[in-house]
Each structure stands twice: as C-alpha cells, then as structure tokens.
Design a protein around this motif. Structure first.
Motif, PDB file in Angstrom:
ATOM      1  N   MET A   1      16.640   7.741   5.588  1.00 52.74           N
ATOM      2  CA  MET A   1      15.240   7.738   5.372  1.00 52.74           C
ATOM      3  C   MET A   1      14.183   8.438   6.338  1.00 52.74           C
ATOM      4  O   MET A   1      14.570   8.940   7.522  1.00 52.74           O
ATOM      5  CB  MET A   1      14.640   6.242   5.262  1.00 52.74           C
ATOM      6  N   ASN A   2      13.042   8.644   6.039  1.00 55.30           N
ATOM      7  CA  ASN A   2      11.914   9.425   6.647  1.00 55.30           C
ATOM      8  C   ASN A   2      10.898   8.716   6.751  1.00 55.30           C
ATOM      9  O   ASN A   2      10.079   8.612   5.979  1.00 55.30           O
ATOM     10  CB  ASN A   2      11.553  10.874   5.989  1.00 55.30           C
ATOM     11  N   PRO A   3      10.292   8.230   8.137  1.00 53.13           N
ATOM     12  CA  PRO A   3      10.961   8.232   9.313  1.00 53.13           C
ATOM     13  C   PRO A   3      12.345   7.845   9.408  1.00 53.13           C
ATOM     14  O   PRO A   3      12.570   6.814   8.376  1.00 53.13           O
ATOM     15  CB  PRO A   3       9.957   7.692  10.290  1.00 53.13           C
TER      16      PRO A   3
ATOM     17  N   VAL B   1       0.822  -1.411  -0.063  1.00 50.55           N
ATOM     18  CA  VAL B   1       0.097   0.017   0.048  1.00 50.55           C
ATOM     19  C   VAL B   1       0.792   1.335   0.032  1.00 50.55           C
ATOM     20  O   VAL B   1       0.338   2.361   0.034  1.00 50.55           O
ATOM     21  CB  VAL B   1      -1.061   0.022   1.236  1.00 50.55           C
ATOM     22  N   HIS B   2       2.062   1.150   0.013  1.00 49.42           N
ATOM     23  CA  HIS B   2       3.071   2.519  -0.214  1.00 49.42           C
ATOM     24  C   HIS B   2       4.191   2.338  -1.116  1.00 49.42           C
ATOM     25  O   HIS B   2       5.246   1.905  -0.690  1.00 49.42           O
ATOM     26  CB  HIS B   2       3.460   2.590   1.363  1.00 49.42           C
ATOM     27  N   VAL B   3       3.785   2.676  -2.347  1.00 48.37           N
ATOM     28  CA  VAL B   3       4.958   2.730  -3.353  1.00 48.37           C
ATOM     29  C   VAL B   3       5.232   4.263  -3.860  1.00 48.37           C
ATOM     30  O   VAL B   3       4.096   5.078  -4.040  1.00 48.37           O
ATOM     31  CB  VAL B   3       4.914   1.978  -4.412  1.00 48.37           C
TER      32      VAL B   3
ATOM     33  N   THR C   1       6.148  -1.034   1.859  1.00 48.16           N
ATOM     34  CA  THR C   1       7.658  -0.794   1.591  1.00 48.16           C
ATOM     35  C   THR C   1       8.050   0.189   1.527  1.00 48.16           C
ATOM     36  O   THR C   1       9.269   0.617   1.981  1.00 48.16           O
ATOM     37  CB  THR C   1       8.097  -1.592   0.160  1.00 48.16           C
ATOM     38  N   ASP C   2       7.142   1.385   1.535  1.00 51.32           N
ATOM     39  CA  ASP C   2       7.611   2.749   1.291  1.00 51.32           C
ATOM     40  C   ASP C   2       8.816   2.951   0.067  1.00 51.32           C
ATOM     41  O   ASP C   2       9.753   3.530   0.335  1.00 51.32           O
ATOM     42  CB  ASP C   2       8.213   3.470   2.264  1.00 51.32           C
ATOM     43  N   HIS C   3       8.608   2.008  -0.871  1.00 50.05           N
ATOM     44  CA  HIS C   3       9.558   2.092  -2.024  1.00 50.05           C
ATOM     45  C   HIS C   3       9.947   3.630  -2.270  1.00 50.05           C
ATOM     46  O   HIS C   3       9.015   4.238  -3.125  1.00 50.05           O
ATOM     47  CB  HIS C   3       8.843   1.089  -3.036  1.00 50.05           C
TER      48      HIS C   3
ATOM     49  N   ALA D   1       0.925   5.776   8.157  1.00 49.29           N
ATOM     50  CA  ALA D   1       1.756   4.886   7.065  1.00 49.29           C
ATOM     51  C   ALA D   1       3.242   5.045   7.988  1.00 49.29           C
ATOM     52  O   ALA D   1       3.501   5.414   9.149  1.00 49.29           O
ATOM     53  CB  ALA D   1       2.086   6.012   6.024  1.00 49.29           C
ATOM     54  N   HIS D   2       4.165   3.937   7.662  1.00 42.08           N
ATOM     55  CA  HIS D   2       5.376   3.530   7.912  1.00 42.08           C
ATOM     56  C   HIS D   2       5.642   4.041   9.491  1.00 42.08           C
ATOM     57  O   HIS D   2       6.508   5.011   9.889  1.00 42.08           O
ATOM     58  CB  HIS D   2       6.621   4.324   7.217  1.00 42.08           C
ATOM     59  N   ILE D   3       4.876   3.522  10.343  1.00 39.09           N
ATOM     60  CA  ILE D   3       5.077   3.807  12.067  1.00 39.09           C
ATOM     61  C   ILE D   3       6.484   3.440  12.433  1.00 39.09           C
ATOM     62  O   ILE D   3       6.848   2.333  11.916  1.00 39.09           O
ATOM     63  CB  ILE D   3       4.019   2.848  12.536  1.00 39.09           C
TER      64      ILE D   3
HETATM   65 ZN   LIG Z   1       5.818   9.061   4.026  1.00 42.23          ZN
END
Ligand SMILES: [Zn+2]
Length: 422
Positions: free
Chosen positions: A271-273, A53-55, A298-300, A225-227
């Motif tokens: 990276m962020n976070p 759900v995160h690219v 992934t936060d690709h 997102a990305h906790i």
């Molecule tokens: Zn973000």
C-alpha cells in the motif's frame, strides 16, 4: 414517517430511539405506539454513524474495481454513514464540469452521504491549481491530489491560498517522488531480505515539513492524509503546538501492521504509504492517543483480484478498509482496554465530522438519523465473501474480531441490514 428502534444501548443505557422524518426525535424509554415501523435493536449498541474522510469508489472509469453503489454499500456495511470520495477517477475530478457530474453520480448511486473531493491540479500532477472558487461553489468538500504528492512548492502555496479563500481543507497525500526510487515497500530489513525496491520514509516527512511551513504562511486548514511515519507525527505535534491549523488521519492498517510482519512477497501487504517500521507504528499509536492524530480514515482502495496477485513489484498499491475498519479498531483498541468506546467514536465519527464540517457525528435529538447498530460481544472471522465491496484485497482476511454491524441508517433509511445481503 416514524420509526422506533427498540432495545438499544446508548452510553450503556438501554433505550428506544424515535426517528421522525429522517431526524432523531427522541432517545428515551417510551414505547411510542403510533409509528410506521418498529426495529428491534436486540440490545446492540447504537453509535452515531461513522464518518470516513478517505475512500476510493473508482467511479467513473474504473468500475471493474468498485463503483459508487458497491463502494457505498461497503461503507454502510462497515457502519459508515458519511464518506468523502477521492477524485482520482477517470476522468479526474479536476474541472467544475467533472465535479458536477460526480456530485450527480454520488447522489444517484450512493446509499450513504457521499461528499466529493476536487483535485488540486489537472490530472493530479499539473503545476497550476484548478478552479477552486467555482468547485467550492458547486459543493466540493475539500481539495486533494490524493495518490500523488504535490511536487512543486509554488503549486502547494497557491492551492493553500485558494483553499483558505474557499474555507475548505487542503488534504495532502504527502510524498516527494524524488525519494521514492520506484519502491514498493518501506526501506527495511524485510525489503532487503525479499530483494524488493524500497521507498524512503523521508519522502513523506520532508514534503510534510515544507507543507507545514506553507500552511503557517497561508493559515489554511491543512490535513495530512494517511500519516505513516514517526518523524511525520513529530512534525505535526510541533506544528500544532505552534498554532498551525493542521489535522491528520491514520489508517487502521498503519496502526495494526508493520514491515516486520512482511515475511513473504505478498501483494496484500502493498500500500502507499507503505507499511512502516515497528517504531513508526508505535509512534502512530502514541500520536493517536495523545491527539496529535485526530481521526481514523480507511483509505479504502479496492482493486481487482488480478491487480493484487503475483509479486509486490507489479501489484497495485492499496487495500480495502471500509468493512474491516471499525471491527479492527474496536477489537485492538477498545476490547483490549486501551481506550473506551466513546474515544473510538471520536476518532471514527465526531472528530472527522467536526473537522470537515459535516452534519454528522452526534447521536442526539434533532440530529440526522444517521445511526449504526453494532453487535459488540460475539466474535467473528473477517471473510472476503461477506464484503459488499468489489475489492477483496485485504490482509486481514481470517482475523477474529469483535464489532459487527447489524444495521446502518442514513437519514432514517436502511442502508445496510445484517442478514439481508444480496
Ligand atoms: Zn493517498
């Protein structure tokens, strides 16, 4: 069109999978002879196609980093068949017109199902929410300003009301700018030793606390997102216990590496976070295991070589993840005996599919033939030369892992096949 995949494991049973017109028609031991295509699965393991759900596909406007074609090929290489694409491109997906263009681009260029986020507010930073109703009607999968926290409570409150009305998740990149101080890594001994500016973990948890109060008031499905911090997962745990409709994703890198491992000024660790403390990392793993965190995403975040070189001070935030996520998670969580493969499939396929209402996540008769064949027994080394992404920015290059994608089918069509890369 009929395809037979022979010799694959499903729930540890060796079976054949019959695909007819893009759907799974049968999973059994029958040798159906009257098919158009036979694929020998070679005793690999069939999984429901993975869901991310995160690219960031960087298309349009930033295609020197990635484009829809390369990004989606990277997703397919990683075993993903459905992805949700972030709206922080140029132009930002913050109007119905931009969304229509983006949906057409995804449809034309993506080799996997590419669902599209719309922005919460103009340019991801304005106070007034975008046209949620119209963008919902056009097909936005959810709303987010990912890359930026929503700094103003009223903006978030109105956005949540609009998302609730649209019956779509409100996805938050939680970050209070006033506690960032131009930082490039987590507040830590490592940062002090390296003399690098530090970001407070309170930036995430303090804004999250605000959002959970607003989520309770609006009843929206609020997704984090990305906790990344121990305090954040504790807040989500409490909120879930009180019946607030909150879900959360964690990235493989926040589960597997932390700031104690940053020993040099290495832009691949930016990276962020940011990578948090060992204590935070432990809390994230515990929260994933107890269900406080619902899924892995992934936060690709592909960048050019130049953007990820030099000092962390100047490098871009983010790493690529599509092509390493499954193997890293499989190696560290399943191969190491922490969970079984079915649990990993929940984290990387069925949970994100169910919570984002995507037609994915089930390897069953009647479902779309979104199927990934994984070779799980032969170790291999992560090599940037194998990446189909334009981005080679990963701190996991050279790591020995298990879990290699052999074949990815999307609606029964081959989206990735091992050994047939360009
Ligand atoms: Zn973000």
């Amino acid at each position: 069109m009929k395809t037979l995949i022979k010799n694959v494991y499903v729930n540890q049973e060796l079976v054949n999978i019959l695909i007819e017109d893009g759907k799974i028609a049968a999973i059994n031991n029958e040798e159906n002879e009257s098919v158009d295509q036979v694929i020998d699965g070679q005793k690999t393991t069939a999984l429901p196609g993975l869901v991310d759900v995160h690219v960031h596909f960087r298309d349009p406007g930033l295609t020197y980093k990635e484009d829809t074609e390369s990004g989606s090929k990277a997703s397919a290489h990683g075993g993903f068949t459905s992805v949700c694409v972030m709206p922080n491109v140029k132009p930002v997906v913050d109007t119905p017109h931009a969304l229509s263009e983006q949906l057409a681009l995804n449809k034309a260029k993506s080799v996997v199902h590419a669902y599209q986020y719309a922005a919460i507010s103009k340019q991801l930073i304005a106070y007034k929410p975008t046209d949620f109703a119209e963008m919902n009607r056009l097909g936005a999968i959810a709303f987010t300003n990912d890359g930026h926290g929503v700094q103003n409570a009223e903006t978030m409150y109105l956005a949540m009301q609009a998302a609730k009305e649209a019956n779509k998740p409100l996805v938050a990149h939680v970050e209070d700018d006033s506690l960032i101080n131009g930082g490039v890594m987590n507040e830590s001994d490592a940062a002090k030793r390296l003399g690098l500016p530090e970001m407070s973990p309170l930036s995430e948890s303090s804004q999250l606390a605000r959002d959970l109060v607003l989520a309770k008031a609006t009843g929206v499905h609020y997704h984090v997102a990305h906790i990344s911090t121990a305090e954040s997962v504790e807040l989500v745990r409490i909120a879930k216990a009180r019946g607030i409709n909150v879900t959360a994703e964690v990235s493989p890198h926040h589960l597997l590496i932390d700031d104690s491992m940053i020993t040099t000024d290495d832009p691949m660790m930016k990276m962020n976070p940011p990578l948090r403390s060992p204590k935070d990392r432990k809390a994230l793993i515990a929260a994933l295991l107890d269900g406080t965190i619902d899924m892995v995403a992934t936060d690709h975040a592909p960048h050019s070589e130049q953007e990820k070189s030099g000092s962390m001070r100047d490098a871009s935030f983010g790493i690529v993840g599509s092509e390493t996520a499954f193997s890293l998670m499989y190696t560290h969580f399943v191969k190491n005996g922490i969970v079984d493969l079915n649990q990993l499939i929940k984290w990387m396929s069925s949970n994100p599919a169910n919570l984002f209402h995507l037609p994915a996540g089930q390897l069953q008769v009647g479902q779309p033939a979104d199927i990934t064949l994984m070779e799980l027994d032969q170790p291999y080394q992560i090599d940037a030369n194998d990446f189909l992404s334009k981005g080679k920015n990963s701190p996991f290059i050279g790591e020995q892992v298990y879990g290699k994608t052999q074949l990815t089918l999307v609606d029964g069509n081959i989206a990735y096949q091992d050994g047939s890369e360009e």
